[in-house]
Design a protein around this motif. Structure first.
Motif, PDB file in Angstrom:
ATOM      1  N   TRP A  40       0.595  -1.167   0.012  1.00 29.22           N
ATOM      2  CA  TRP A  40       0.084   0.088  -0.038  1.00 29.22           C
ATOM      3  C   TRP A  40       0.941   1.311   0.020  1.00 29.22           C
ATOM      4  CZ3 TRP A  40      -0.841  -3.902   3.858  1.00 29.22           C
ATOM      5  CH2 TRP A  40      -2.024  -4.620   3.404  1.00 29.22           C
ATOM      6  N   VAL A  41       0.127   2.438  -0.602  1.00 27.16           N
ATOM      7  CA  VAL A  41       1.070   3.679  -0.476  1.00 27.16           C
ATOM      8  C   VAL A  41       0.103   4.515   0.436  1.00 27.16           C
ATOM      9  CG1 VAL A  41       1.750   5.561  -1.806  1.00 27.16           C
ATOM     10  CG2 VAL A  41       2.043   3.371  -2.601  1.00 27.16           C
ATOM     11  N   VAL A  42       0.688   5.130   1.332  1.00 31.84           N
ATOM     12  CA  VAL A  42       0.002   6.213   2.270  1.00 31.84           C
ATOM     13  C   VAL A  42       0.691   7.590   1.969  1.00 31.84           C
ATOM     14  CG1 VAL A  42      -0.251   6.945   4.392  1.00 31.84           C
ATOM     15  CG2 VAL A  42      -0.321   4.535   3.913  1.00 31.84           C
ATOM     16  N   ALA A  43       0.042   8.577   1.344  1.00 32.57           N
ATOM     17  CA  ALA A  43       0.411   9.876   1.266  1.00 32.57           C
ATOM     18  C   ALA A  43       0.249  10.707   2.509  1.00 32.57           C
ATOM     19  CB  ALA A  43      -0.192  10.569   0.078  1.00 32.57           C
ATOM     20  N   VAL A  44       1.330  11.090   3.305  1.00 34.31           N
ATOM     21  CA  VAL A  44       1.226  11.633   4.469  1.00 34.31           C
ATOM     22  C   VAL A  44       1.380  13.245   4.070  1.00 34.31           C
ATOM     23  CG1 VAL A  44       2.228  12.088   6.705  1.00 34.31           C
ATOM     24  CG2 VAL A  44       1.820   9.678   5.734  1.00 34.31           C
ATOM     25  N   GLY A  45       0.464  14.074   4.647  1.00 36.81           N
ATOM     26  CA  GLY A  45       0.614  15.534   4.511  1.00 36.81           C
ATOM     27  C   GLY A  45       0.024  16.073   3.447  1.00 36.81           C
ATOM     28  N   ASP A  46      -0.103  17.558   3.368  1.00 37.70           N
ATOM     29  CA  ASP A  46      -0.847  18.031   2.333  1.00 37.70           C
ATOM     30  C   ASP A  46       0.270  18.132   1.018  1.00 37.70           C
ATOM     31  OD1 ASP A  46      -2.952  18.730   3.926  1.00 37.70           O
ATOM     32  OD2 ASP A  46      -2.333  20.543   4.383  1.00 37.70           O
ATOM     33  N   CYS A  47       1.612  18.251   1.125  1.00 40.30           N
ATOM     34  CA  CYS A  47       2.314  18.471   0.200  1.00 40.30           C
ATOM     35  C   CYS A  47       2.304  16.997  -0.622  1.00 40.30           C
ATOM     36  CB  CYS A  47       3.951  18.324   0.456  1.00 40.30           C
ATOM     37  SG  CYS A  47       4.079  20.151   1.146  1.00 40.30           S
ATOM     38  N   ALA A  48       2.264  15.753  -0.002  1.00 40.22           N
ATOM     39  CA  ALA A  48       2.162  14.410  -0.565  1.00 40.22           C
ATOM     40  C   ALA A  48       0.750  14.220  -1.145  1.00 40.22           C
ATOM     41  CB  ALA A  48       2.486  13.360   0.367  1.00 40.22           C
ATOM     42  N   LEU A  49      -0.343  15.036  -0.956  1.00 42.80           N
ATOM     43  CA  LEU A  49      -1.441  14.943  -1.520  1.00 42.80           C
ATOM     44  C   LEU A  49      -1.618  15.572  -2.792  1.00 42.80           C
ATOM     45  CD1 LEU A  49      -3.720  15.289   1.632  1.00 42.80           C
ATOM     46  CD2 LEU A  49      -2.991  13.125   0.467  1.00 42.80           C
ATOM     47  N   ASP A  50      -1.005  16.795  -2.930  1.00 39.65           N
ATOM     48  CA  ASP A  50      -1.244  17.633  -4.039  1.00 39.65           C
ATOM     49  C   ASP A  50      -0.145  18.638  -4.453  1.00 39.65           C
ATOM     50  OD1 ASP A  50      -1.586  19.526  -2.341  1.00 39.65           O
ATOM     51  OD2 ASP A  50      -3.698  20.190  -2.957  1.00 39.65           O
ATOM     52  N   GLY A  51       1.127  18.636  -3.707  1.00 44.07           N
ATOM     53  CA  GLY A  51       1.919  19.534  -4.008  1.00 44.07           C
ATOM     54  C   GLY A  51       2.231  20.582  -2.613  1.00 44.07           C
ATOM     55  N   GLY A  52       1.027  20.551  -2.070  1.00 45.89           N
ATOM     56  CA  GLY A  52       1.062  21.522  -0.741  1.00 45.89           C
ATOM     57  C   GLY A  52       1.480  22.938  -1.070  1.00 45.89           C
ATOM     58  N   VAL A  53       2.135  23.359  -0.367  1.00 45.79           N
ATOM     59  CA  VAL A  53       2.632  24.944  -0.216  1.00 45.79           C
ATOM     60  C   VAL A  53       3.543  25.024  -1.665  1.00 45.79           C
ATOM     61  CG1 VAL A  53       2.290  25.546   2.022  1.00 45.79           C
ATOM     62  CG2 VAL A  53       4.413  24.573   1.204  1.00 45.79           C
ATOM     63  N   PHE A  54       4.096  23.940  -1.986  1.00 49.10           N
ATOM     64  CA  PHE A  54       5.017  23.925  -3.141  1.00 49.10           C
ATOM     65  C   PHE A  54       4.490  23.854  -4.416  1.00 49.10           C
ATOM     66  CE2 PHE A  54       7.264  22.217   0.856  1.00 49.10           C
ATOM     67  CZ  PHE A  54       8.298  23.125   0.953  1.00 49.10           C
ATOM     68  N   LYS A  55       3.423  23.727  -4.594  1.00 45.63           N
ATOM     69  CA  LYS A  55       2.591  23.589  -5.815  1.00 45.63           C
ATOM     70  C   LYS A  55       2.696  24.627  -6.643  1.00 45.63           C
ATOM     71  CE  LYS A  55      -1.743  22.756  -4.926  1.00 45.63           C
ATOM     72  NZ  LYS A  55      -3.083  22.892  -4.482  1.00 45.63           N
ATOM     73  N   GLY A  56       2.887  24.352  -8.000  1.00 43.26           N
ATOM     74  CA  GLY A  56       3.172  25.498  -8.660  1.00 43.26           C
ATOM     75  C   GLY A  56       4.721  25.811  -9.035  1.00 43.26           C
ATOM     76  N   SER A  57       5.603  25.271  -8.199  1.00 41.89           N
ATOM     77  CA  SER A  57       7.110  25.393  -8.315  1.00 41.89           C
ATOM     78  C   SER A  57       7.618  24.618  -9.700  1.00 41.89           C
ATOM     79  CB  SER A  57       7.776  24.791  -7.252  1.00 41.89           C
ATOM     80  OG  SER A  57       9.225  24.820  -7.582  1.00 41.89           O
ATOM     81  N   TYR A  58       8.577  25.145 -10.352  1.00 41.21           N
ATOM     82  CA  TYR A  58       9.024  24.597 -11.273  1.00 41.21           C
ATOM     83  C   TYR A  58       9.647  23.267 -11.110  1.00 41.21           C
ATOM     84  CZ  TYR A  58      13.740  25.372  -9.291  1.00 41.21           C
ATOM     85  OH  TYR A  58      14.871  25.556  -8.726  1.00 41.21           O
TER      86      TYR A  58
END
Length: 163
Positions: free
Chosen positions: A106-124
């Motif tokens: 199984w894969v467990v995505a922990v934290g907002d960043c692992a879900l969708d990029g979190g605060v780093f979303k949009g970075s190159y």
């Protein structure tokens, strides 16, 4: 299988932790016939989630006594616990860990960043969440999620997959 939401965060008293941990151990033994081996994979985290993961091994949670353990090799793992946004330079490492982990896994995505990029979303340097590279079985939101929330999520994953 769709992604399961983790339970809401609540107060972490010792009785609750002991109950959750005992139920998690029982579910792991039913599903796997043994304890649960977890391989942590950091795909570009700020290390906030890692601090909470390491707390799972401290004297308060002490997950080793319940049959949960972190392993260093994906060949020995049942769960890939992924933290951080999926970065361009670590996408291949995550896929290699996924390929090396034996079934059932199984894969467990922990934290907002692992879900969708979190605060780093949009970075190159950031592609997005873990699900862009490997299938995610459980998503545990939070920035960072508490150890008790992570524990509850792992329990829910095992109980949902117990057959």
């Amino acid at each position: 299988m769709g992604t399961l939401p983790a339970e809401a965060d609540g107060a972490a008293d010792p009785d609750t932790i002991a109950s959750l941990s005992a139920r998690l151990e029982a579910a792991a033994r039913i599903r796997l016939g043994r304890s649960l081996a977890i391989r942590h994979v950091n795909t570009g985290s700020c290390n906030g989630c890692e601090l909470e993961l390491r707390a799972l091994s401290n004297v308060f949670y002490d997950l080793e006594r319940f049959g949960l353990r972190f392993v260093e090799n994906p060949l020995h793992a049942d769960v890939l616990l992924v933290t951080g946004p999926l970065t361009r330079n670590l996408k291949t490492a995550l896929e290699q860990a996924w390929d090396a982990t034996p079934d059932p896994k199984w894969v467990v995505a922990v934290g907002d960043c692992a879900l969708d990029g979190g605060v780093f979303k949009g970075s190159y340097a950031v592609l997005g969440g873990t699900g862009l590279s490997v299938p995610v079985d459980l998503a545990i939101s939070g920035c960072p999620p508490s150890p008790s929330r992570i524990l509850s999520g792992l329990r829910a994953l095992l109980e949902a997959n117990a057959a």
